[in-house]
Design a protein around this motif. Structure first.
Motif, mmCIF file in Angstrom:
data_model
loop_
_atom_site.group_PDB
_atom_site.id
_atom_site.type_symbol
_atom_site.label_atom_id
_atom_site.label_comp_id
_atom_site.label_asym_id
_atom_site.label_seq_id
_atom_site.Cartn_x
_atom_site.Cartn_y
_atom_site.Cartn_z
ATOM 1 N N LEU A 218 4.487 -2.823 -1.274
ATOM 2 C CA LEU A 218 5.642 -1.920 -0.835
ATOM 3 C C LEU A 218 5.343 -0.537 -0.283
ATOM 4 O O LEU A 218 6.065 -0.043 0.732
ATOM 5 C CB LEU A 218 6.661 -1.873 -1.976
ATOM 6 C CG LEU A 218 7.987 -1.361 -1.498
ATOM 7 C CD1 LEU A 218 8.756 -2.240 -0.765
ATOM 8 C CD2 LEU A 218 8.891 -1.380 -3.136
ATOM 9 N N TYR A 219 4.572 0.048 -0.696
ATOM 10 C CA TYR A 219 3.998 1.335 -0.221
ATOM 11 C C TYR A 219 3.429 1.343 1.012
ATOM 12 O O TYR A 219 3.635 2.237 1.824
ATOM 13 C CB TYR A 219 3.152 2.165 -1.428
ATOM 14 C CG TYR A 219 2.575 3.559 -0.956
ATOM 15 C CD1 TYR A 219 3.473 4.563 -1.289
ATOM 16 C CD2 TYR A 219 1.577 3.621 -0.010
ATOM 17 C CE1 TYR A 219 3.205 6.014 -0.964
ATOM 18 C CE2 TYR A 219 1.307 5.140 0.323
ATOM 19 C CZ TYR A 219 2.132 6.001 -0.112
ATOM 20 O OH TYR A 219 1.777 7.474 0.182
ATOM 21 N N ALA A 220 2.643 0.241 1.273
ATOM 22 C CA ALA A 220 1.865 0.230 2.458
ATOM 23 C C ALA A 220 2.853 0.000 3.753
ATOM 24 O O ALA A 220 2.702 0.183 4.626
ATOM 25 C CB ALA A 220 0.920 -1.168 2.445
ATOM 26 N N ASN A 221 3.997 -0.739 3.287
ATOM 27 C CA ASN A 221 5.010 -1.093 4.124
ATOM 28 C C ASN A 221 5.737 0.101 4.776
ATOM 29 O O ASN A 221 6.186 0.036 6.100
ATOM 30 C CB ASN A 221 6.162 -1.870 3.708
ATOM 31 C CG ASN A 221 5.638 -3.526 3.453
ATOM 32 O OD1 ASN A 221 4.857 -4.092 3.915
ATOM 33 N ND2 ASN A 221 6.191 -4.190 2.585
ATOM 34 N N TYR A 222 5.713 1.032 3.943
ATOM 35 C CA TYR A 222 6.196 2.199 4.571
ATOM 36 C C TYR A 222 5.379 3.384 5.066
ATOM 37 O O TYR A 222 5.792 4.422 5.919
ATOM 38 C CB TYR A 222 7.377 2.718 3.264
ATOM 39 C CG TYR A 222 8.580 2.158 3.073
ATOM 40 C CD1 TYR A 222 9.713 2.716 3.838
ATOM 41 C CD2 TYR A 222 8.562 0.927 2.427
ATOM 42 C CE1 TYR A 222 11.107 2.003 3.577
ATOM 43 C CE2 TYR A 222 9.738 0.381 2.255
ATOM 44 C CZ TYR A 222 10.971 0.741 2.933
ATOM 45 O OH TYR A 222 12.254 0.092 2.832
ATOM 46 N N TYR A 223 4.230 3.336 4.310
ATOM 47 C CA TYR A 223 3.208 4.519 4.542
ATOM 48 C C TYR A 223 1.900 4.016 4.987
ATOM 49 O O TYR A 223 1.122 4.820 5.018
ATOM 50 C CB TYR A 223 3.136 5.458 3.511
ATOM 51 C CG TYR A 223 4.438 6.109 2.899
ATOM 52 C CD1 TYR A 223 5.182 6.945 3.211
ATOM 53 C CD2 TYR A 223 5.056 5.201 1.803
ATOM 54 C CE1 TYR A 223 6.234 7.438 2.925
ATOM 55 C CE2 TYR A 223 6.210 5.860 1.232
ATOM 56 C CZ TYR A 223 6.782 6.980 1.797
ATOM 57 O OH TYR A 223 8.167 7.163 1.362
#
Length: 503
Positions: A218-223
Motif C-alpha cells: 500500500l505504501y508503494a502505491n502512494y510513494y
C-alpha cells in the motif's frame, strides 16, 4: 539508547570499509621476496568466527558449582507463558522456541546439578498477583524461590520487603550482555537496590516490545518505494507529523459515509485506544520524572513539550484516515482489517504481533514508533506494562544458589534461545526481507520504560496521563497534569517513605 540505527549501520559499514582498505594496503605494502623452501610445512586452514555467534559467549560462573540436586522453584503467574517461555513444554513440541527453552533448562540443570521447578496453575493478573505473592512471603512460606509476575502489579511490592536485593546475590555479573541494566535501573528505587531481574531469560520483554507494522504494498502505491519509510527512519525523519501526513494521504472513504470507519481504506487502525496511546508517548524524548543523586524519583509532569505531544497525538488518532476502537477485545478485527490490505499502519502492536501476521498476502514492515520531531536524537521502544518481571523471594531458603541459577539461565538464554526467537522465529520466519531485520534490530536495541509508567498504579495514574487526554480528544495537558500532580506526589512520597523504612 540514543543512537539511531542510521549511525549504527553507517558505523558498521565504515568499520567494514576500513577493514577492507587496511587489508588491501597491508597486502600492497608487503615486499615480494623470493625464497626457496627447505621443506613443505602443512598450511593451517584459517577459521572465521561469526561475531554474531552467541554460542561461544562465556559467563564467569565457577566450573565446579554443584548444588547437590536441590530444587529451585519459580512461581509463575501466567501458565500459558510458562509453557512457552519459561518451563517449556513437557516434551519436545517441534515449536523451535519452546524446544530451545526446554533444552536451555536441561542444560542449566545438568551444569549446576539443580532441579528447576516451574510452578504455574492459576493466572494471576496485575490486581491479583501482589496479594498472592505477599501472602506467601509474609507467612514465611519458602516453597517458592522466585516469583514471575505482571509488571504493573508486582512493582507495588517494593515497599513490603517481599523481595531479596539482587545486587547482593552471589554469582550474578550485571556487566554481562544478557542483563538489561537500563530496564532494571528504571524500575528501581535507590542506587543500591534491585528487586526486579530483567535479562534475556525474560523473553516476555522481547515479545512485549512495542513496534508499528505497515503495509509495504500500500505504501508503494502512494510513494513508489516500498522501503522508503525505512530510509526515513534511518535518516531520523520518522516523526509523528510525518506519520499523520501519510495516514491522511492514503485515506479513502470507501462507503461514502463521510467518516472514518473500519470498512474504509485507512491510514491507521488500533484497538484498546487507551493502552495504544502509551507506545506513542514513551517513544518521545519527554520525561515525566527526574532521578536524584541518591537514586530516588522526583515527578516532572509539567512541561511544554507534553502539550505539543497532546496536540500531535490527537491529530493522529482523530484526524482523517484513523480508526481507533476503545474495545480491548477487538484485536482480531483490527488485525483482520490490516491483513486485508486496506490499512497502512497497525497500532497497539508489539514484536510478537508478527506471529499473527505471518499469513498476510501483502508484505508488511516493522517500524519503531515515531519521534516527537526531528530534533529528538533517537527512537525509543516502550515495553508494555503487562510484561512479566522476575524477583527473588525474601523467604527463599536457596539464596545461596539463586544468583547462580539466574546467571546461568540468562547466559544460556542469550547463547541459545534468543538467537532462535529473535533471528530465526522473528527475523526469518515472520519478517519478509533483510532490511526489515534491520528495523527489528533498531527496535530491539531501543527498548525503554520509565519509573512513572512502571509504577503508575501506585502513583495515581501519573504515568498514564495521556490515556484519558487522548481518548477525551483534549489538548489541555497542563490542566490535567496539574490536577494529578499533587495526589501523585503525595503517593510517591508515601511510596519512598515505606521503601526507605522497609529496605
Amino acid at each position: 539508547m540514543k543512537q539511531t540505527q542510521r549511525k549504527t549501520v553507517c558505523g558498521l559499514l565504515a568499520l567494514l570499509t576500513a577493514a577492507g582498505v587496511l587489508a588491501s594496503c597491508g597486502d600492497a605494502a608487503k615486499p615480494s621476496v623470493e625464497t626457496t623452501p627447505t621443506s613443505q610445512a602443512p598450511v593451517e586452514e584459517e577459521t572465521t568466527i561469526d561475531p554474531n555467534d552467541r554460542s561461544r559467549a562465556k559467563d564467569n560462573l565457577p566450573a565446579d558449582l554443584d548444588f547437590g540436586g536441590r530444587t529451585f522453584t519459580f512461581f509463575l503467574t501466567d501458565p500459558e507463558k510458562n509453557a512457552a517461555n519459561y518451563g517449556g513444554p513437557e516434551e519436545q513440541s517441534g515449536e523451535i522456541v519452546e524446544d530451545a527453552v526446554l533444552a536451555r533448562n536441561a542444560s542449566v540443570e545438568e551444569r549446576l546439578n539443580v532441579d528447576l521447578n516451574y510452578f504455574s496453575e492459576t493466572y494471576y493478573g496485575g490486581n491479583d498477583a501482589p496479594g498472592a505473592i505477599r501472602t506467601l512471603i509474609m507467612a514465611g512460606d519458602s516453597t517458592y524461590d522466585a516469583f514471575v509476575g505482571i509488571q504493573w502489579g508486582v512493582t507495588k511490592l517494593i515497599t513490603d520487603n517481599c523481595f531479596y536485593n539482587a545486587n547482593d546475590l552471589q554469582y550474578v555479573d550485571f556487566s554481562q550482555p544478557w542483563w538489561n541494566n537500563f530496564y532494571m535501573d528504571s524500575v528501581s528505587l535507590g542506587k543500591d537496590t534491585r528487586f526486579f531481574l530483567v535479562g534475556d531469560f525474560d523473553l516476555d520483554v522481547l515479545e512485549y516490545t512495542r513496534a508499528l507494522f505497515y503495509n509495504k504494498a500500500l505504501y508503494a502505491n502512494y510513494y513508489d518505494d516500498a522501503n522508503g519509510l525505512y530510509t526515513e527512519v534511518l535518516d531520523g525523519k520518522w516523526t509523528l507529523e510525518r506519520m499523520t501526513q501519510i495516514v491522511q494521504d492514503v485515506f479513502v472513504d470507501m462507503n461514502n459515509d463521510a467518516k472514518n470507519d473500519i470498512d474504509d481504506q485507512l491510514g491507521f487502525i488500533t484497538y484498546g485506544t487507551m493502552s495504544s496511546v502509551d507506545a506513542f508517548v514513551y517513544a518521545t524524548d519527554i520525561s515525566f520524572e527526574k532521578r536524584t543523586d541518591d537514586g530516588l524519583i522526583e515527578l516532572a509532569l509539567i512541561n511544554d513539550k507534553a502539550v505539543t505531544l497532546a496536540e500531535k497525538l490527537n491529530a493522529l488518532f482523530w484526524g482523517p484516515g484513523a480508526y481507533s476502537d476503545m474495545n480491548k477485545s477487538n484485536s482480531d478485527e483490527m488485525n483482520a482489517a490490516f491483513t486485508s490490505g486496506r490499512v497502512m499502519f497497525l497500532g497497539n502492536s508489539s514484536l510478537k504481533t508478527a506471529k499473527v501476521l505471518r499469513d498476510m498476502k501483502d508484505d508488511f514492515g516493522f517500524l519503531p514508533f515515531p519521534k516527537l520531531d526531528e530534533a529528538q536524537e533517537g527512537y525509543h521502544a516502550l515495553v508494555h506494562d503487562a510484561v512479566l518481571l522476575s524477583s527473588i523471594s525474601a523467604a527463599s531458603n536457596n539464596i545461596d544458589m539463586a544468583g547462580a541459577v539466574y546467571e546461568a539461565l540468562n547466559a544460556e538464554t542469550y547463547r541459545s534461545v534468543v538467537p532462535v526467537w529473535y533471528a530465526t522465529a522473528l527475523k526469518v520466519k515472520y519478517s519478509r526481507d533483510d532490511i526489515s531485520s534491520q528495523m527489528i534490530d533498531l527496535i530491539h536495541d531501543s527498548t525503554t520504560t520509565s519509573f512513572v509508567f512502571a509504577y503508575n498504579y501506585a502513583l495515581n495514574d501519573a504515568g498514564l496521563l495521556f490515556r484519558n487526554l487522548i481518548t477525551g480528544k483534549s489538548n489541555d495537558y497542563i490542566s490535567r497534569a496539574t490536577k494529578v500532580e499533587k495526589a501523585a506526589q503525595k503517593s510517591l512520597d508515601k511510596l519512598i517513605s515505606a521503601f526507605m523504612e522497609n529496605n
